[in-house]
Design a protein around this motif. Structure first.
Motif, PDB file in Angstrom:
ATOM      1  N   GLY A 174       0.813  -1.220   0.000  1.00  0.00           N
ATOM      2  CA  GLY A 174       0.000   0.000   0.000  1.00  0.00           C
ATOM      3  C   GLY A 174       0.840   1.259   0.000  1.00  0.00           C
ATOM      4  N   LEU A 175       1.941   1.272   0.747  1.00  0.00           N
ATOM      5  CA  LEU A 175       2.823   2.438   0.766  1.00  0.00           C
ATOM      6  C   LEU A 175       3.495   2.637  -0.582  1.00  0.00           C
ATOM      7  CD1 LEU A 175       4.384   1.931   4.302  1.00  0.00           C
ATOM      8  CD2 LEU A 175       2.864   3.800   3.613  1.00  0.00           C
ATOM      9  N   ALA A 176       3.849   1.539  -1.242  1.00  0.00           N
ATOM     10  CA  ALA A 176       4.447   1.649  -2.572  1.00  0.00           C
ATOM     11  C   ALA A 176       3.456   2.245  -3.563  1.00  0.00           C
ATOM     12  CB  ALA A 176       4.923   0.278  -3.043  1.00  0.00           C
ATOM     13  N   ARG A 177       2.211   1.837  -3.480  1.00  0.00           N
ATOM     14  CA  ARG A 177       1.185   2.412  -4.353  1.00  0.00           C
ATOM     15  C   ARG A 177       1.003   3.904  -4.057  1.00  0.00           C
ATOM     16  NH1 ARG A 177      -2.018  -2.692  -3.775  1.00  0.00           N
ATOM     17  NH2 ARG A 177      -2.045  -3.677  -5.833  1.00  0.00           N
ATOM     18  N   GLU A 178       0.952   4.221  -2.771  1.00  0.00           N
ATOM     19  CA  GLU A 178       0.705   5.605  -2.365  1.00  0.00           C
ATOM     20  C   GLU A 178       1.809   6.544  -2.830  1.00  0.00           C
ATOM     21  OE1 GLU A 178       0.513   8.186   1.820  1.00  0.00           O
ATOM     22  OE2 GLU A 178       0.262   5.996   1.852  1.00  0.00           O
ATOM     23  N   HIS A 179       3.056   6.108  -2.724  1.00  0.00           N
ATOM     24  CA  HIS A 179       4.190   6.987  -3.017  1.00  0.00           C
ATOM     25  C   HIS A 179       4.755   6.805  -4.426  1.00  0.00           C
ATOM     26  CE1 HIS A 179       4.465   8.499   1.095  1.00  0.00           C
ATOM     27  NE2 HIS A 179       4.335   7.270   1.529  1.00  0.00           N
ATOM     28  N   GLY A 180       4.236   5.842  -5.163  1.00  0.00           N
ATOM     29  CA  GLY A 180       4.735   5.632  -6.525  1.00  0.00           C
ATOM     30  C   GLY A 180       6.134   5.069  -6.568  1.00  0.00           C
ATOM     31  N   VAL A 240       6.636   0.258 -10.538  1.00  0.00           N
ATOM     32  CA  VAL A 240       7.147   1.496  -9.941  1.00  0.00           C
ATOM     33  C   VAL A 240       8.628   1.291  -9.618  1.00  0.00           C
ATOM     34  CG1 VAL A 240       4.913   2.149  -8.974  1.00  0.00           C
ATOM     35  CG2 VAL A 240       6.510   0.793  -7.583  1.00  0.00           C
ATOM     36  N   PRO A 241       9.397   2.372  -9.514  1.00  0.00           N
ATOM     37  CA  PRO A 241      10.818   2.221  -9.201  1.00  0.00           C
ATOM     38  C   PRO A 241      11.032   1.643  -7.806  1.00  0.00           C
ATOM     39  CG  PRO A 241      10.171   4.529  -9.159  1.00  0.00           C
ATOM     40  CD  PRO A 241       9.022   3.781  -9.733  1.00  0.00           C
ATOM     41  N   VAL A 242      12.143   0.932  -7.660  1.00  0.00           N
ATOM     42  CA  VAL A 242      12.556   0.394  -6.362  1.00  0.00           C
ATOM     43  C   VAL A 242      13.687   1.277  -5.859  1.00  0.00           C
ATOM     44  CG1 VAL A 242      13.436  -1.639  -5.143  1.00  0.00           C
ATOM     45  CG2 VAL A 242      11.890  -1.928  -7.097  1.00  0.00           C
ATOM     46  N   VAL A 243      13.495   1.885  -4.700  1.00  0.00           N
ATOM     47  CA  VAL A 243      14.421   2.922  -4.249  1.00  0.00           C
ATOM     48  C   VAL A 243      14.866   2.671  -2.809  1.00  0.00           C
ATOM     49  CG1 VAL A 243      13.370   4.639  -5.772  1.00  0.00           C
ATOM     50  CG2 VAL A 243      12.560   4.419  -3.412  1.00  0.00           C
ATOM     51  N   SER A 244      16.046   3.175  -2.493  1.00  0.00           N
ATOM     52  CA  SER A 244      16.551   3.176  -1.127  1.00  0.00           C
ATOM     53  C   SER A 244      16.177   4.499  -0.458  1.00  0.00           C
ATOM     54  CB  SER A 244      18.072   3.006  -1.117  1.00  0.00           C
ATOM     55  OG  SER A 244      18.602   3.231   0.173  1.00  0.00           O
ATOM     56  N   VAL A 245      15.749   4.422   0.787  1.00  0.00           N
ATOM     57  CA  VAL A 245      15.423   5.636   1.541  1.00  0.00           C
ATOM     58  C   VAL A 245      16.147   5.583   2.890  1.00  0.00           C
ATOM     59  CG1 VAL A 245      13.174   5.997   0.459  1.00  0.00           C
ATOM     60  CG2 VAL A 245      13.332   4.577   2.516  1.00  0.00           C
ATOM     61  N   SER A 246      16.354   6.747   3.460  1.00  0.00           N
ATOM     62  CA  SER A 246      16.967   6.832   4.781  1.00  0.00           C
ATOM     63  C   SER A 246      16.595   8.174   5.392  1.00  0.00           C
ATOM     64  CB  SER A 246      18.496   6.686   4.696  1.00  0.00           C
ATOM     65  OG  SER A 246      19.042   7.701   3.867  1.00  0.00           O
ATOM     66  N   GLY A 255       6.532   6.302   7.450  1.00  0.00           N
ATOM     67  CA  GLY A 255       5.796   6.808   8.605  1.00  0.00           C
ATOM     68  C   GLY A 255       5.972   5.921   9.816  1.00  0.00           C
ATOM     69  N   TRP A 256       4.859   5.594  10.488  1.00  0.00           N
ATOM     70  CA  TRP A 256       4.914   4.786  11.711  1.00  0.00           C
ATOM     71  C   TRP A 256       5.495   3.402  11.473  1.00  0.00           C
ATOM     72  CZ3 TRP A 256       2.525   0.085  11.899  1.00  0.00           C
ATOM     73  CH2 TRP A 256       1.535  -0.172  10.916  1.00  0.00           C
ATOM     74  N   PHE A 257       5.477   2.942  10.211  1.00  0.00           N
ATOM     75  CA  PHE A 257       5.941   1.596   9.895  1.00  0.00           C
ATOM     76  C   PHE A 257       7.460   1.532   9.736  1.00  0.00           C
ATOM     77  CE2 PHE A 257       6.385  -2.165   7.086  1.00  0.00           C
ATOM     78  CZ  PHE A 257       5.685  -3.086   7.857  1.00  0.00           C
ATOM     79  N   ALA A 258       8.151   2.652   9.844  1.00  0.00           N
ATOM     80  CA  ALA A 258       9.603   2.685   9.611  1.00  0.00           C
ATOM     81  C   ALA A 258      10.338   1.722  10.533  1.00  0.00           C
ATOM     82  CB  ALA A 258      10.136   4.099   9.782  1.00  0.00           C
ATOM     83  N   ARG A 259       9.885   1.617  11.769  1.00  0.00           N
ATOM     84  CA  ARG A 259      10.565   0.713  12.720  1.00  0.00           C
ATOM     85  C   ARG A 259      10.578  -0.713  12.197  1.00  0.00           C
ATOM     86  NH1 ARG A 259       9.427   0.207  19.209  1.00  0.00           N
ATOM     87  NH2 ARG A 259      10.942  -1.445  19.628  1.00  0.00           N
ATOM     88  N   PHE A 260       9.489  -1.138  11.609  1.00  0.00           N
ATOM     89  CA  PHE A 260       9.388  -2.508  11.126  1.00  0.00           C
ATOM     90  C   PHE A 260      10.081  -2.680   9.782  1.00  0.00           C
ATOM     91  CE2 PHE A 260       5.701  -1.643  13.820  1.00  0.00           C
ATOM     92  CZ  PHE A 260       5.849  -2.634  14.771  1.00  0.00           C
ATOM     93  N   ALA A 261      10.060  -1.647   8.955  1.00  0.00           N
ATOM     94  CA  ALA A 261      10.670  -1.730   7.634  1.00  0.00           C
ATOM     95  C   ALA A 261      12.181  -1.889   7.708  1.00  0.00           C
ATOM     96  CB  ALA A 261      10.320  -0.488   6.810  1.00  0.00           C
ATOM     97  N   GLN A 262      12.790  -1.420   8.786  1.00  0.00           N
ATOM     98  CA  GLN A 262      14.251  -1.485   8.878  1.00  0.00           C
ATOM     99  C   GLN A 262      14.755  -2.533   9.859  1.00  0.00           C
ATOM    100  OE1 GLN A 262      16.046   2.071  10.756  1.00  0.00           O
ATOM    101  NE2 GLN A 262      13.980   2.608  11.447  1.00  0.00           N
ATOM    102  N   ILE A 263      13.836  -3.252  10.514  1.00  0.00           N
ATOM    103  CA  ILE A 263      14.285  -4.218  11.504  1.00  0.00           C
ATOM    104  C   ILE A 263      14.986  -5.398  10.837  1.00  0.00           C
ATOM    105  CG2 ILE A 263      12.186  -5.645  11.600  1.00  0.00           C
ATOM    106  CD1 ILE A 263      12.583  -5.581  14.689  1.00  0.00           C
ATOM    107  N   ASP A 264      16.082  -5.834  11.450  1.00  0.00           N
ATOM    108  CA  ASP A 264      16.829  -7.006  10.980  1.00  0.00           C
ATOM    109  C   ASP A 264      16.637  -8.092  12.026  1.00  0.00           C
ATOM    110  OD1 ASP A 264      18.603  -8.520   9.375  1.00  0.00           O
ATOM    111  OD2 ASP A 264      20.268  -8.004  10.721  1.00  0.00           O
ATOM    112  N   ALA A 265      15.833  -9.095  11.716  1.00  0.00           N
ATOM    113  CA  ALA A 265      15.394 -10.039  12.750  1.00  0.00           C
ATOM    114  C   ALA A 265      15.478 -11.491  12.293  1.00  0.00           C
ATOM    115  CB  ALA A 265      13.966  -9.705  13.173  1.00  0.00           C
ATOM    116  N   PRO A 266      16.632 -11.947  11.810  1.00  0.00           N
ATOM    117  CA  PRO A 266      16.716 -13.346  11.390  1.00  0.00           C
ATOM    118  C   PRO A 266      16.454 -14.286  12.566  1.00  0.00           C
ATOM    119  CG  PRO A 266      18.922 -12.414  11.629  1.00  0.00           C
ATOM    120  CD  PRO A 266      17.942 -11.274  11.755  1.00  0.00           C
TER     121      PRO A 266
END
Length: 296
Positions: A174-180, A240-246, A255-266
């Motif tokens: 959904g975020l990818a759709r929203e932000h293109g 849509v393009p695949v991009v790196s953000v920071s 947004g609020w999901f940033a904590r989960f998007a960057q978690i490294d949890a093997p």
């Protein structure tokens, strides 16, 4: 076996109910609405009307069962701390109902926040010095265990995937759709464990039927899928393009999901597989993304 299931119409709980019934168990599901009750009845499941806030309904459901499987949680992140407190009270109440009976309680947790950045095993406990997170069902389970209740914990992967998923992966889509753009954080090498919903449901059944007392099990079919690869599949399907953000870009996209998007949890499930004979057979996360998340 008569099994009382909280969250019986939820994403994970409904699969657990189906798995238990297929194995010949009698299931009663907690239903907080008429629609949920009707869905359970149509599936041939007995109904205990109530909710996690209705402690009397939890006591009644547990008292009439040979075992309890707790999968319910309100994932409204706008009142997450309140929902975590409700869950703690619910687990405590279920434990009280089972105390002294020898009957089993299975509590649902997650692997993601146990020890981010390294491979987590079933022997690991969450670092008490880690950043505070309101939800901690394992602490509630430990308190119940201390009162002599037979408690096992199943830790779910961050992605419990499959057709109809409404969890983390659909949020990312959904975020990818929203932000293109389909984004990952930094180099995107942070890893998400994954498990198919049906494989997870089978694990609950095995834990119920074969589980040892006070055990921890990992519902992990894949130890860690790089988030960049998840973003890549999403970007290709959405064109849509695949991009790196920071930094600010990460917050702007996730947004609020940033904590989960960057978690490294093997996480490993080697002990779970050996103890219970659990062998995941459903498609992995990337394969499932290709077939179950985008209209053909």
């Amino acid at each position: 076996m008569r099994v009382f299931v909280t969250g019986a119409t939820g994403w994970v709980g409904s699969a657990v109910v189906e798995e238990l019934r297929a194995a010949g168990h009698s299931v009663t599901g907690l239903a907080r609405s008429e629609a949920a009750a009707a869905a359970l009845v149509s599936a041939g499941v007995a109904v205990q009307c109530g909710s996690l806030e209705d402690l009397d309904s939890l006591r009644a459901g547990a008292a009439a069962a040979d075992a309890v499987v707790h999968t319910a949680f309100n994932h409204d992140f706008s009142r997450f701390a309140d929902n975590a407190a409700v869950e703690r009270s619910a687990i405590d109440t279920l434990g009280d109902a089972l105390a002294g009976t020898g009957r089993q309680l299975i509590v649902t947790s997650g692997v993601a926040l146990i020890a981010p950045g390294r491979l987590v095993t079933e022997d690991d406990a969450r670092d008490p010095n880690a950043e505070h997170f309101p939800r901690d069902p394992e602490a509630a389970a430990a308190a119940v265990t201390a009162r002599g209740v037979r408690v096992s914990v199943i830790r779910l992967s961050p992605s419990v995937h499959g057709k109809g998923d409404h969890g983390f992966v659909p949020i990312v889509i959904g975020l990818a759709r929203e932000h293109g753009a389909s984004a990952y954080v930094g180099d995107g090498n942070n890893r998400w464990p994954g498990v198919h919903r049906l494989d997870a449901a089978r694990l609950y059944r095995l834990a119920l039927e074969r589980g040892a007392e006070h055990a921890v099990y990992h519902a992990v079919a894949e130890e860690g899928v790089p988030f960049r690869e998840i973003a890549g599949v999403i970007g290709r399907h959405l064109n849509v393009p695949v991009v790196s953000v920071s930094g600010d870009g990460m917050d702007a996209h996730f947004g609020w999901f940033a904590r989960f998007a960057q978690i490294d949890a093997p996480a490993s499930s080697a002990q779970t597989r050996q103890t219970l004979g659990w062998n995941p057979t459903e498609p992995g996360l990337l394969a499932d993304l290709e077939t179950s998340y985008f209209p053909s």
